[in-house]
Design an enzyme around this catalytic site. Structure first.
Site, PDB file in Angstrom:
ATOM      1  N   GLU A   1      52.714  42.977  41.108  1.00 16.35           N
ATOM      2  CA  GLU A   1      52.795  41.765  41.971  1.00 16.35           C
ATOM      3  C   GLU A   1      54.045  42.095  43.019  1.00 16.35           C
ATOM      4  O   GLU A   1      54.058  41.519  43.942  1.00 16.35           O
ATOM      5  CB  GLU A   1      53.006  40.708  41.232  1.00 16.35           C
TER       6      GLU A   1
ATOM      7  N   ASN B   1      55.196  38.759  29.520  1.00 21.04           N
ATOM      8  CA  ASN B   1      55.663  38.649  30.967  1.00 21.04           C
ATOM      9  C   ASN B   1      55.663  37.224  31.413  1.00 21.04           C
ATOM     10  O   ASN B   1      54.069  37.189  31.707  1.00 21.04           O
ATOM     11  CB  ASN B   1      55.435  39.878  31.938  1.00 21.04           C
TER      12      ASN B   1
ATOM     13  N   HIS C   1      56.462  45.976  38.656  1.00 25.34           N
ATOM     14  CA  HIS C   1      55.119  45.363  38.454  1.00 25.34           C
ATOM     15  C   HIS C   1      54.423  45.138  39.639  1.00 25.34           C
ATOM     16  O   HIS C   1      54.769  45.039  40.875  1.00 25.34           O
ATOM     17  CB  HIS C   1      55.632  43.716  38.009  1.00 25.34           C
TER      18      HIS C   1
ATOM     19  N   GLU D   1      49.142  49.149  34.104  1.00 25.40           N
ATOM     20  CA  GLU D   1      48.715  48.157  34.249  1.00 25.40           C
ATOM     21  C   GLU D   1      47.888  48.146  35.187  1.00 25.40           C
ATOM     22  O   GLU D   1      48.032  47.963  36.520  1.00 25.40           O
ATOM     23  CB  GLU D   1      49.711  46.792  34.454  1.00 25.40           C
TER      24      GLU D   1
ATOM     25  N   GLY E   1      45.148  39.486  35.219  1.00 22.76           N
ATOM     26  CA  GLY E   1      44.955  37.829  35.383  1.00 22.76           C
ATOM     27  C   GLY E   1      43.446  37.658  35.497  1.00 22.76           C
ATOM     28  O   GLY E   1      43.206  36.626  36.038  1.00 22.76           O
TER      29      GLY E   1
ATOM     30  N   SER F   1      45.240  41.358  31.117  1.00 14.41           N
ATOM     31  CA  SER F   1      44.111  40.652  30.187  1.00 14.41           C
ATOM     32  C   SER F   1      44.018  40.990  28.809  1.00 14.41           C
ATOM     33  O   SER F   1      43.115  40.794  27.977  1.00 14.41           O
ATOM     34  CB  SER F   1      42.810  40.728  30.805  1.00 14.41           C
TER      35      SER F   1
ATOM     36  N   LYS G   1      56.053  35.776  33.847  1.00 10.28           N
ATOM     37  CA  LYS G   1      55.948  35.643  35.483  1.00 10.28           C
ATOM     38  C   LYS G   1      56.604  34.341  35.851  1.00 10.28           C
ATOM     39  O   LYS G   1      57.515  33.968  35.098  1.00 10.28           O
ATOM     40  CB  LYS G   1      54.475  35.637  35.855  1.00 10.28           C
TER      41      LYS G   1
HETATM   42  P1  13P Z   1      47.698  39.325  32.288  1.00 12.31           P
HETATM   43  O1  13P Z   1      47.893  39.503  30.838  1.00 12.31           O
HETATM   44  O2  13P Z   1      47.746  37.755  32.506  1.00 12.31           O
HETATM   45  O3  13P Z   1      46.374  39.828  32.657  1.00 12.31           O
HETATM   46  O4  13P Z   1      48.808  39.792  33.131  1.00 12.31           O
HETATM   47  C1  13P Z   1      49.273  41.126  32.770  1.00 12.31           C
HETATM   48  C2  13P Z   1      50.584  41.384  33.320  1.00 12.31           C
HETATM   49  O5  13P Z   1      50.546  41.602  34.557  1.00 12.31           O
HETATM   50  C3  13P Z   1      51.793  41.837  32.580  1.00 12.31           C
HETATM   51  O6  13P Z   1      52.681  42.177  33.274  1.00 12.31           O
END
Ligand code: 13P
Length: 244
Positions: free
Chosen positions: A97, A9, A95, A166, A172, A208, A11
């Site tokens: 976010e 992803n 997601h 997640e 992150g 992560s 982002k």
């Molecule tokens: P990270 O791998 O950067 O922690 O992000 C995970 C994520 O949100 C994947 O959709």
């Protein structure tokens, strides 16, 4: 169907020049040599570039969100059918976010998963608890509510989804769930989905994930793969995860 799957992803990252390098590495290096599939979910403006770069490779691609609507006066939105026209296989929906920053409810997430399925895409539906919820011991209740909403909205079609756990506190932050913590929630999700008639949904862990910790997560019986954020922007790390 339960498959081994690693999805990047990106982002809101990338640019034509850096994408070209990353996509070329994936297309050149990934031969599908282990029983795991690989995919990248890119920002929508780069779908044509991604399709051109990955078209002949075993690497699939997708989008990070779709509208719950099929078409119409929804300024700024991208429909699942539009993504499908660019060869997408996957659509991430719900997601954390988007839930947090764009106010997407469980109901909207289920509608988006339905819109993705209608267009022939495989939804990757995300669930996961915030840190405060984990600390209050509410992890099970939160992810159960989220997955139940998906089942309620999709019925039998939930079997065509991928579900990604997640934990928000692991995204992150560099703080990965331990393999045992991930397995606990995956087992719970699988049980809940089995009660709804579909125990063989592919379940990804996200938060992560790196090449160094992927192997121990993939060793868990109910972890089928990973949804990878930051590490998917680095070809060596991402391929390292895929081969873990
Ligand atoms: P990270 O791998 O950067 O922690 O992000 C995970 C994520 O949100 C994947 O959709």
């Amino acid at each position: 169907m339960r498959i081994g799957l690693v999805v990047g992803n990106w982002k809101m990252n990338g640019g034509l020049a850096s994408n070209a390098k990353l996509l070329a590495r994936l297309a050149d290096d990934w031969r599908g040599e282990v029983p795991r599939r690989l995919a990248v979910c890119v920002p929508a403006p780069y779908l044509a570039q991604t399709q051109a770069a990955l078209g002949d490779s075993p690497v699939a691609w997708g989008v990070q969100d779709v509208s719950e609507h099929a078409a119409g006066a929804y300024t700024g939105e991208v429909s699942a059918a539009m993504a499908a026209e660019f060869g997408c296989r996957y659509a991430i929906v719900g997601h954390s976010e988007r839930r947090r920053l764009h106010g997407e409810s469980d109901l909207i997430v289920a509608a988006k998963a339905g819109a993705a399925l209608d267009a022939g895409l495989v939804p990757i539906a995300c669930v996961g608890e915030a840190l405060a919820e984990r600390e209050r011991g509410e992890t099970g209740r939160v992810v159960t509510r989220q997955v139940d909403a998906l089942v309620a909205g999709l019925g039998d079609r939930v079997r065509e989804c991928v579900v990604a756990y997640e934990p928000v506190w692991a995204i992150g932050t560099g703080r990965t769930a331990t393999p045992a913590e991930a397995e606990d929630v995956h087992a719970l999700l699988r049980k809940r989905l089995a009660e709804a008639g579909t125990g063989d949904v592919t379940l990804l862990y996200g938060g992560s994930v790196k090449a160094a910790n992927a192997g121990s997560l993939f060793a868990m019986p109910d972890v089928d793969g990973a949804l990878v954020g930051g590490a998917s922007l680095d070809a060596d790390e991402f391929l390292g995860i895929a081969r873990a």
